[in-house]
Design a protein around this motif. Structure first.
Motif, PDB file in Angstrom:
ATOM      1  N   ALA A  34       0.832  -1.210   0.000  1.00 12.13           N
ATOM      2  CA  ALA A  34       0.000   0.000   0.000  1.00 12.13           C
ATOM      3  C   ALA A  34       0.864   1.256   0.000  1.00 12.13           C
ATOM      4  O   ALA A  34       0.572   2.224  -0.711  1.00 12.13           O
ATOM      5  CB  ALA A  34      -0.936  -0.004   1.205  1.00 12.13           C
ATOM      6  N   ILE A  35       1.953   1.237   0.766  1.00 16.07           N
ATOM      7  CA  ILE A  35       2.861   2.381   0.784  1.00 16.07           C
ATOM      8  C   ILE A  35       3.507   2.555  -0.586  1.00 16.07           C
ATOM      9  O   ILE A  35       3.611   3.676  -1.099  1.00 16.07           O
ATOM     10  CB  ILE A  35       3.924   2.207   1.890  1.00 16.07           C
ATOM     11  CG1 ILE A  35       3.277   2.323   3.262  1.00 16.07           C
ATOM     12  CG2 ILE A  35       5.045   3.234   1.742  1.00 16.07           C
ATOM     13  CD1 ILE A  35       4.185   1.943   4.410  1.00 16.07           C
ATOM     14  N   GLY A  36       3.917   1.471  -1.197  1.00 16.96           N
ATOM     15  CA  GLY A  36       4.500   1.532  -2.530  1.00 16.96           C
ATOM     16  C   GLY A  36       3.512   2.061  -3.554  1.00 16.96           C
ATOM     17  O   GLY A  36       3.881   2.836  -4.445  1.00 16.96           O
ATOM     18  N   LEU A  37       2.267   1.660  -3.439  1.00 15.49           N
ATOM     19  CA  LEU A  37       1.230   2.156  -4.341  1.00 15.49           C
ATOM     20  C   LEU A  37       1.056   3.663  -4.201  1.00 15.49           C
ATOM     21  O   LEU A  37       0.980   4.386  -5.197  1.00 15.49           O
ATOM     22  CB  LEU A  37      -0.098   1.447  -4.064  1.00 15.49           C
ATOM     23  CG  LEU A  37      -1.309   1.968  -4.839  1.00 15.49           C
ATOM     24  CD1 LEU A  37      -1.161   1.635  -6.313  1.00 15.49           C
ATOM     25  CD2 LEU A  37      -2.582   1.382  -4.283  1.00 15.49           C
ATOM     26  N   LEU A  38       1.004   4.151  -2.981  1.00 13.74           N
ATOM     27  CA  LEU A  38       0.844   5.585  -2.750  1.00 13.74           C
ATOM     28  C   LEU A  38       2.033   6.374  -3.283  1.00 13.74           C
ATOM     29  O   LEU A  38       1.864   7.423  -3.903  1.00 13.74           O
ATOM     30  CB  LEU A  38       0.641   5.867  -1.268  1.00 13.74           C
ATOM     31  CG  LEU A  38      -0.684   5.394  -0.683  1.00 13.74           C
ATOM     32  CD1 LEU A  38      -0.696   5.616   0.824  1.00 13.74           C
ATOM     33  CD2 LEU A  38      -1.843   6.093  -1.342  1.00 13.74           C
ATOM     34  N   ILE A  39       3.242   5.870  -3.063  1.00 14.80           N
ATOM     35  CA  ILE A  39       4.436   6.545  -3.569  1.00 14.80           C
ATOM     36  C   ILE A  39       4.426   6.552  -5.094  1.00 14.80           C
ATOM     37  O   ILE A  39       4.726   7.570  -5.724  1.00 14.80           O
ATOM     38  CB  ILE A  39       5.709   5.876  -3.015  1.00 14.80           C
ATOM     39  CG1 ILE A  39       5.834   6.155  -1.520  1.00 14.80           C
ATOM     40  CG2 ILE A  39       6.956   6.375  -3.750  1.00 14.80           C
ATOM     41  CD1 ILE A  39       6.935   5.381  -0.846  1.00 14.80           C
ATOM     42  N   GLY A  40       4.077   5.434  -5.697  1.00 17.97           N
ATOM     43  CA  GLY A  40       4.020   5.358  -7.152  1.00 17.97           C
ATOM     44  C   GLY A  40       2.995   6.296  -7.745  1.00 17.97           C
ATOM     45  O   GLY A  40       3.257   6.973  -8.742  1.00 17.97           O
ATOM     46  N   ARG A  41       1.823   6.374  -7.137  1.00 21.37           N
ATOM     47  CA  ARG A  41       0.784   7.286  -7.640  1.00 21.37           C
ATOM     48  C   ARG A  41       1.203   8.741  -7.466  1.00 21.37           C
ATOM     49  O   ARG A  41       0.922   9.573  -8.316  1.00 21.37           O
ATOM     50  CB  ARG A  41      -0.549   7.027  -6.950  1.00 21.37           C
ATOM     51  CG  ARG A  41      -1.163   5.701  -7.399  1.00 21.37           C
ATOM     52  CD  ARG A  41      -2.550   5.497  -6.865  1.00 21.37           C
ATOM     53  NE  ARG A  41      -3.483   6.495  -7.327  1.00 21.37           N
ATOM     54  CZ  ARG A  41      -4.224   6.393  -8.437  1.00 21.37           C
ATOM     55  NH1 ARG A  41      -4.107   5.330  -9.198  1.00 21.37           N
ATOM     56  NH2 ARG A  41      -5.073   7.342  -8.763  1.00 21.37           N
ATOM     57  N   TYR A  42       1.896   9.046  -6.372  1.00 18.12           N
ATOM     58  CA  TYR A  42       2.385  10.413  -6.160  1.00 18.12           C
ATOM     59  C   TYR A  42       3.430  10.776  -7.214  1.00 18.12           C
ATOM     60  O   TYR A  42       3.392  11.867  -7.779  1.00 18.12           O
ATOM     61  CB  TYR A  42       2.962  10.547  -4.751  1.00 18.12           C
ATOM     62  CG  TYR A  42       3.544  11.910  -4.481  1.00 18.12           C
ATOM     63  CD1 TYR A  42       2.716  13.001  -4.283  1.00 18.12           C
ATOM     64  CD2 TYR A  42       4.913  12.103  -4.449  1.00 18.12           C
ATOM     65  CE1 TYR A  42       3.237  14.265  -4.040  1.00 18.12           C
ATOM     66  CE2 TYR A  42       5.449  13.354  -4.217  1.00 18.12           C
ATOM     67  CZ  TYR A  42       4.616  14.428  -4.009  1.00 18.12           C
ATOM     68  OH  TYR A  42       5.144  15.667  -3.784  1.00 18.12           O
ATOM     69  N   LEU A  43       4.352   9.876  -7.484  1.00 26.07           N
ATOM     70  CA  LEU A  43       5.398  10.144  -8.472  1.00 26.07           C
ATOM     71  C   LEU A  43       4.837  10.238  -9.887  1.00 26.07           C
ATOM     72  O   LEU A  43       5.387  10.953 -10.721  1.00 26.07           O
ATOM     73  CB  LEU A  43       6.485   9.076  -8.401  1.00 26.07           C
ATOM     74  CG  LEU A  43       7.332   9.079  -7.124  1.00 26.07           C
ATOM     75  CD1 LEU A  43       8.297   7.913  -7.128  1.00 26.07           C
ATOM     76  CD2 LEU A  43       8.064  10.397  -6.961  1.00 26.07           C
ATOM     77  N   ASP A  44       3.752   9.520 -10.158  1.00 25.09           N
ATOM     78  CA  ASP A  44       3.096   9.605 -11.466  1.00 25.09           C
ATOM     79  C   ASP A  44       2.234  10.850 -11.601  1.00 25.09           C
ATOM     80  O   ASP A  44       1.740  11.152 -12.675  1.00 25.09           O
ATOM     81  CB  ASP A  44       2.218   8.373 -11.716  1.00 25.09           C
ATOM     82  CG  ASP A  44       3.026   7.155 -12.078  1.00 25.09           C
ATOM     83  OD1 ASP A  44       4.203   7.306 -12.453  1.00 25.09           O
ATOM     84  OD2 ASP A  44       2.467   6.049 -11.991  1.00 25.09           O
ATOM     85  N   GLY A  45       2.024  11.557 -10.497  1.00 23.47           N
ATOM     86  CA  GLY A  45       1.196  12.759 -10.526  1.00 23.47           C
ATOM     87  C   GLY A  45      -0.282  12.466 -10.413  1.00 23.47           C
ATOM     88  O   GLY A  45      -1.115  13.325 -10.686  1.00 23.47           O
TER      89      GLY A  45
END
Length: 58
Positions: A34-45
């Motif tokens: 879940a943390i990885g998903l949130l970081i990935g979505r943040y980096l993707d904008g």
């Protein structure tokens, strides 16, 4: 990779963690995923954190 394939892969990894590591490993993999998903979505904008930081409340 489609969303269906990503969901299948995630389910398989969580199943392996539960089978070999027990419930604690399952929860750890779930939280880290879940943390990885949130970081990935943040980096993707695709995740806007300004609503949580209060910078946009003027």
């Amino acid at each position: 990779m489609t969303t269906t394939q990503l969901g299948l892969l995630t389910g398989l990894l969580l199943g392996i963690a539960a089978a070999f590591g027990g419930f604690g490993a399952f929860l750890l993999v779930l939280v880290l995923g879940a943390i990885g998903l949130l970081i990935g979505r943040y980096l993707d904008g695709k995740l806007d954190l300004s609503q949580f930081t209060g910078r946009d409340r003027f």
